[in-house]
Motif scaffolding. Structure first.
Motif, mmCIF file in Angstrom:
data_model
loop_
_atom_site.group_PDB
_atom_site.id
_atom_site.type_symbol
_atom_site.label_atom_id
_atom_site.label_comp_id
_atom_site.label_asym_id
_atom_site.label_seq_id
_atom_site.Cartn_x
_atom_site.Cartn_y
_atom_site.Cartn_z
ATOM 1 N N LEU A 57 0.826 -1.210 0.000
ATOM 2 C CA LEU A 57 0.000 0.000 0.000
ATOM 3 C C LEU A 57 0.859 1.258 0.000
ATOM 4 O O LEU A 57 0.552 2.240 -0.680
ATOM 5 C CB LEU A 57 -0.931 0.006 1.207
ATOM 6 N N ALA A 58 1.947 1.230 0.769
ATOM 7 C CA ALA A 58 2.837 2.385 0.834
ATOM 8 C C ALA A 58 3.465 2.658 -0.531
ATOM 9 O O ALA A 58 3.592 3.812 -0.947
ATOM 10 C CB ALA A 58 3.922 2.169 1.877
ATOM 11 N N VAL A 59 3.842 1.605 -1.255
ATOM 12 C CA VAL A 59 4.431 1.777 -2.583
ATOM 13 C C VAL A 59 3.416 2.435 -3.521
ATOM 14 O O VAL A 59 3.766 3.346 -4.283
ATOM 15 C CB VAL A 59 4.933 0.423 -3.144
ATOM 16 N N GLU A 60 2.154 2.012 -3.457
ATOM 17 C CA GLU A 60 1.114 2.635 -4.281
ATOM 18 C C GLU A 60 0.947 4.110 -3.931
ATOM 19 O O GLU A 60 0.825 4.958 -4.812
ATOM 20 C CB GLU A 60 -0.213 1.905 -4.104
ATOM 21 N N GLY A 61 0.948 4.423 -2.636
ATOM 22 C CA GLY A 61 0.829 5.808 -2.200
ATOM 23 C C GLY A 61 2.022 6.647 -2.624
ATOM 24 O O GLY A 61 1.871 7.806 -3.031
ATOM 25 N N LEU A 62 3.213 6.070 -2.546
ATOM 26 C CA LEU A 62 4.410 6.797 -2.951
ATOM 27 C C LEU A 62 4.429 7.048 -4.456
ATOM 28 O O LEU A 62 4.884 8.106 -4.902
ATOM 29 C CB LEU A 62 5.663 6.030 -2.520
#
Length: 121
Positions: free
Chosen positions: A62-67
């Motif tokens: 999820l963090a990678v998608e947000g970044l």
């Protein structure tokens, strides 16, 4: 460019990314997100940013998608901080090495006998 200069740029990006991540407002970039390492191409066109979350693989994904969504903001912040003529395109990659090392450590603790404190004898 020399290898030393690329290494320095990698370290500068990693250090500044750690600070910038705190100001990202995307709800997916929450908790303890760590920048593991940065690999920049020799022509500074692309930088692979390896990130990890201590909350598990799902939070890291999820963090990678947000970044990826916030990459424009992150690049602008890096531009201000680094003073480079061209800030590389950022590619965020989930890195699960921290989780893997924790799993290996748990397995080793189960297999190896606990060490006795020699001072107690």
């Amino acid at each position: 460019m020399g290898n030393h200069k690329i290494d320095r740029i990698n370290e500068d990006i990693r250090r500044d990314m750690t600070d910038i991540l705190r100001s990202v407002k995307d709800y997916r970039v929450q908790g303890l997100i760590t920048v593991i390492r940065v690999e920049t191409a020799s022509d500074l066109s692309v930088a692979k940013v390896y990130v990890s979350s201590m909350e598990g693989e799902e939070n890291t994904r999820l963090a990678v998608e947000g970044l990826k969504s916030a990459s424009g903001y992150i690049r602008s912040q890096l531009s201000r901080r680094l003073g480079l003529r061209k800030v590389p395109e950022l590619r965020f990659i989930a890195d699960h090495s921290a989780e893997y090392s924790i799993t290996v450590e748990k397995m080793l603790r189960e297999v190896l006998p606990p060490e006795e404190d020699e001072k107690q004898e």
